[in-house]
Design a protein around this motif. Structure first.
Motif, short mmCIF file in Angstrom:
data_model
loop_
_atom_site.label_atom_id
_atom_site.label_comp_id
_atom_site.label_asym_id
_atom_site.label_seq_id
_atom_site.Cartn_x
_atom_site.Cartn_y
_atom_site.Cartn_z
N LEU A 168 -5.76 -7.93 -6.86
CA LEU A 168 -4.90 -6.74 -6.82
C LEU A 168 -5.82 -5.53 -6.93
O LEU A 168 -6.55 -5.38 -7.91
N GLY A 169 -5.83 -4.69 -5.90
CA GLY A 169 -6.73 -3.53 -5.90
C GLY A 169 -6.08 -2.37 -5.17
O GLY A 169 -4.90 -2.42 -4.84
N SER A 170 -6.88 -1.36 -4.89
CA SER A 170 -6.36 -0.14 -4.28
C SER A 170 -6.74 -0.07 -2.80
O SER A 170 -7.85 -0.45 -2.42
N LEU A 171 -5.80 0.40 -1.97
CA LEU A 171 -6.05 0.58 -0.53
C LEU A 171 -5.29 1.83 -0.07
O LEU A 171 -4.31 2.23 -0.71
N PRO A 172 -5.69 2.43 1.06
CA PRO A 172 -4.94 3.60 1.55
C PRO A 172 -3.50 3.22 1.91
O PRO A 172 -3.25 2.10 2.36
N GLU A 173 -2.60 4.18 1.73
CA GLU A 173 -1.18 3.94 2.07
C GLU A 173 -0.99 3.88 3.58
O GLU A 173 -1.57 4.67 4.31
N PRO A 174 -0.10 2.97 4.06
CA PRO A 174 0.26 2.99 5.49
C PRO A 174 1.38 4.00 5.71
O PRO A 174 2.01 4.45 4.75
N HIS A 175 1.62 4.37 6.96
CA HIS A 175 2.72 5.28 7.28
C HIS A 175 3.57 4.72 8.40
O HIS A 175 3.07 3.96 9.25
N ALA A 176 4.86 5.09 8.39
CA ALA A 176 5.80 4.57 9.39
C ALA A 176 5.47 5.16 10.75
O ALA A 176 5.35 6.37 10.91
N GLY A 177 5.34 4.28 11.76
CA GLY A 177 5.14 4.73 13.14
C GLY A 177 6.47 4.77 13.88
O GLY A 177 7.55 4.68 13.26
N GLN A 178 6.41 4.89 15.19
CA GLN A 178 7.60 4.94 16.04
C GLN A 178 8.50 3.74 15.76
O GLN A 178 8.05 2.59 15.80
N GLY A 179 9.76 4.00 15.45
CA GLY A 179 10.74 2.92 15.27
C GLY A 179 10.56 2.13 13.98
O GLY A 179 11.16 1.06 13.84
N GLU A 180 9.77 2.65 13.05
CA GLU A 180 9.50 1.91 11.81
C GLU A 180 9.98 2.70 10.58
O GLU A 180 10.21 3.91 10.66
N VAL A 181 10.13 2.00 9.47
CA VAL A 181 10.35 2.69 8.20
C VAL A 181 9.31 2.20 7.19
O VAL A 181 8.82 1.07 7.31
N ARG A 182 9.00 3.07 6.23
CA ARG A 182 8.14 2.62 5.14
C ARG A 182 9.01 2.44 3.91
O ARG A 182 9.91 3.25 3.65
N VAL A 183 8.77 1.35 3.18
CA VAL A 183 9.51 1.14 1.93
C VAL A 183 8.55 1.13 0.75
O VAL A 183 7.39 0.75 0.87
N ARG A 184 9.09 1.59 -0.38
CA ARG A 184 8.43 1.32 -1.66
C ARG A 184 8.88 -0.10 -2.02
O ARG A 184 10.06 -0.35 -2.22
N VAL A 185 7.94 -1.03 -2.02
CA VAL A 185 8.29 -2.46 -2.06
C VAL A 185 8.81 -2.86 -3.44
O VAL A 185 8.26 -2.47 -4.47
N ARG A 186 9.90 -3.63 -3.46
CA ARG A 186 10.41 -4.22 -4.69
C ARG A 186 10.18 -5.73 -4.74
O ARG A 186 10.18 -6.34 -5.81
N ALA A 187 10.01 -6.36 -3.58
CA ALA A 187 9.67 -7.79 -3.55
C ALA A 187 9.13 -8.13 -2.17
O ALA A 187 9.48 -7.49 -1.18
N ALA A 188 8.25 -9.14 -2.14
CA ALA A 188 7.68 -9.59 -0.87
C ALA A 188 7.71 -11.12 -0.84
O ALA A 188 7.78 -11.77 -1.89
N GLY A 189 7.65 -11.68 0.36
CA GLY A 189 7.68 -13.14 0.50
C GLY A 189 6.28 -13.71 0.66
O GLY A 189 5.35 -13.02 1.09
N VAL A 190 6.15 -14.99 0.31
CA VAL A 190 4.89 -15.73 0.54
C VAL A 190 5.25 -16.98 1.34
O VAL A 190 6.15 -17.72 0.95
N SER A 191 4.56 -17.18 2.48
CA SER A 191 4.89 -18.29 3.37
C SER A 191 3.64 -19.13 3.65
O SER A 191 2.52 -18.65 3.48
N PRO A 192 3.85 -20.38 4.13
CA PRO A 192 2.70 -21.22 4.49
C PRO A 192 1.78 -20.53 5.52
O PRO A 192 0.56 -20.71 5.48
N VAL A 193 2.37 -19.71 6.40
CA VAL A 193 1.56 -19.00 7.41
C VAL A 193 0.53 -18.10 6.71
O VAL A 193 -0.64 -18.03 7.12
N ASP A 194 0.95 -17.42 5.62
CA ASP A 194 0.04 -16.52 4.88
C ASP A 194 -1.13 -17.31 4.29
O ASP A 194 -2.25 -16.81 4.20
N VAL A 195 -0.82 -18.55 3.88
CA VAL A 195 -1.84 -19.39 3.24
C VAL A 195 -2.92 -19.77 4.26
O VAL A 195 -4.12 -19.68 3.98
N GLY A 196 -2.46 -20.16 5.47
CA GLY A 196 -3.41 -20.54 6.53
C GLY A 196 -4.30 -19.37 6.93
O GLY A 196 -5.51 -19.53 7.15
N LEU A 197 -3.71 -18.17 6.99
CA LEU A 197 -4.48 -16.97 7.37
C LEU A 197 -5.54 -16.67 6.31
O LEU A 197 -6.69 -16.38 6.63
#
Ligand code: NAP
Length: 317
Positions: A17-46
């Motif tokens: 857990l560390g610090s990184l620059p904030e991303p910003h919403a591009g065309q057709g996107e929204v940015r959220v202040r995250v309250r929860a995220a998912g973890v999947s087998p795909v993330d593990v392989g990557l």
């Protein structure tokens, strides 16, 4: 912003857990202040560097594509969503990550039902999109009998419920320990592995119209035999599909029609009490290595989530 990340490939311990620059919403996107995220087998392989897509990652990389949160930035071209809305969805999946952080940019989303727990919402996005896409591909509808091989996992536990909601009769496979879990989702449960055609015949004496392989465990020949046609089978995880004449669904990465519309449909079903996102376990961001260990394999019951606490603000004096 704070973010779970890795700057080299390897075991779950490369996550920190560390610090990184904030991303910003591009065309057709929204940015959220995250309250929860998912973890999947795909993330593990990557993260492990095992996935063919690992070489596309620029390091450091923020794992995870699914997130829920409160919209705090609305990109150009977005209508119907405003700052302050509570939403769940996923990042542009071609970015292969970006969700397990203080802020995430979503490419598709739906309004989160007020009573849906953040952790369920945060882990739903691509499982709901994938399940919807493959049910659409097979044209699962009222009266269809559908066999789902690998029905207890992230995609499977969603696909069972969405197929049942369409009026299908669903036979779902899982490990012996998952039989009651599968029944709780609305499936007729059976175990996976050798002898599947005989077990299915014993459970259902009519025709099995369609089959979905969500495990990639080598069952395609049996699923074709059970349904009587390769055109009636779709897999999301077996790269030998073409040898069996079976369609391999890769989604937007493969240029297919999307199942994004499934998010709003799942939210509506949640409000009617006909859908839930089963959560096997919820971890804090700092526990991301443990979440990845769990996602790497072993018995599965639905999804794994990372919870992000709300930002504490000082009340105005
Ligand atoms: N193409 C796409 O668009 C797409 C999208 C998302 C995911 N995927 C891929 O789809 C697969 C499933 O993803 P997921 O997130 O649902 O994974 P998951 O949550 O880990 O679930 C995997 C499921 O496979 C079952 N399983 C294990 N061994 C099996 C066997 N021999 N026969 C039948 N089922 C077996 C497990 O059942 P038990 O827990 O009962 O043992 C578990 O429920 C992964 O390979 C993932 O990379 C593809």
């Amino acid at each position: 912003m704070f973010a779970v990340q890795f700057d080299r490939f390897g075991s779950p311990e490369v996550l920190f857990l560390g610090s990184l620059p904030e991303p910003h919403a591009g065309q057709g996107e929204v940015r959220v202040r995250v309250r929860a995220a998912g973890v999947s087998p795909v993330d593990v392989g990557l993260r492990a560097g095992r996935s063919p897509a690992s070489k596309k990652l620029a390091l450091p990389h923020i794992p995870g594509v699914d997130a829920a949160g409160v919209v705090d930035e609305v990109g150009p071209g977005v209508t119907g969503t405003a700052v302050g809305d509570e939403v769940f969805g996923a990042v542009d999946v071609s970015r292969l990550g970006g969700a397990s952080a203080e802020f995430a940019v979503l490419a598709f989303w739906a309004a989160k039902p007020a009573s849906m727990p953040w952790e369920e919402a945060g882990a739903s996005g691509t499982s709901v999109e994938t399940a919807t896409r493959v049910l659409d591909l097979l044209d699962v509808r009222e009266g269809t009998t559908l066999l789902i091989d690998g029905a207890a996992g992230g995609v499977g536990s969603v696909a069972v419920q969405l197929a049942v909601a369409r009026g299908a009769r669903v036979i779902g496979t899982g490990s012996p320990a998952n039989q009651a879990f599968l029944a709780s989702l609305g499936a007729i449960p059976t175990v996976y592995g050798q002898g599947l055609p005989e077990r299915v015949r014993a459970l259902h004496d009519g025709r099995v119209d369609l089959a979905l392989d969500l495990a990639g465990a080598g069952s395609l020949a049996e699923l074709v035999a059970i349904t009587g046609s390769a055109a009636s089978v779709v897999t999301i995880a077996d790269f030998t599909a073409s040898h069996h004449g079976v369609r391999l669904s890769r989604g937007e990465l493969g240029g297919e029609p999307t199942g994004r519309h499934g998010l709003a449909a799942a939210a509506a079903l949640f409000e009617e009490g006909r859908f839930r996102l089963p959560l096997q376990e919820v971890f804090s961001l700092a526990q991301a290595p443990r979440a990845h260990e769990l996602a790497a394999g072993g018995p599965r019951q639905g999804k794994i989530a990372l919870a992000v606490p709300p930002v504490l603000t000082t009340p105005a004096a």
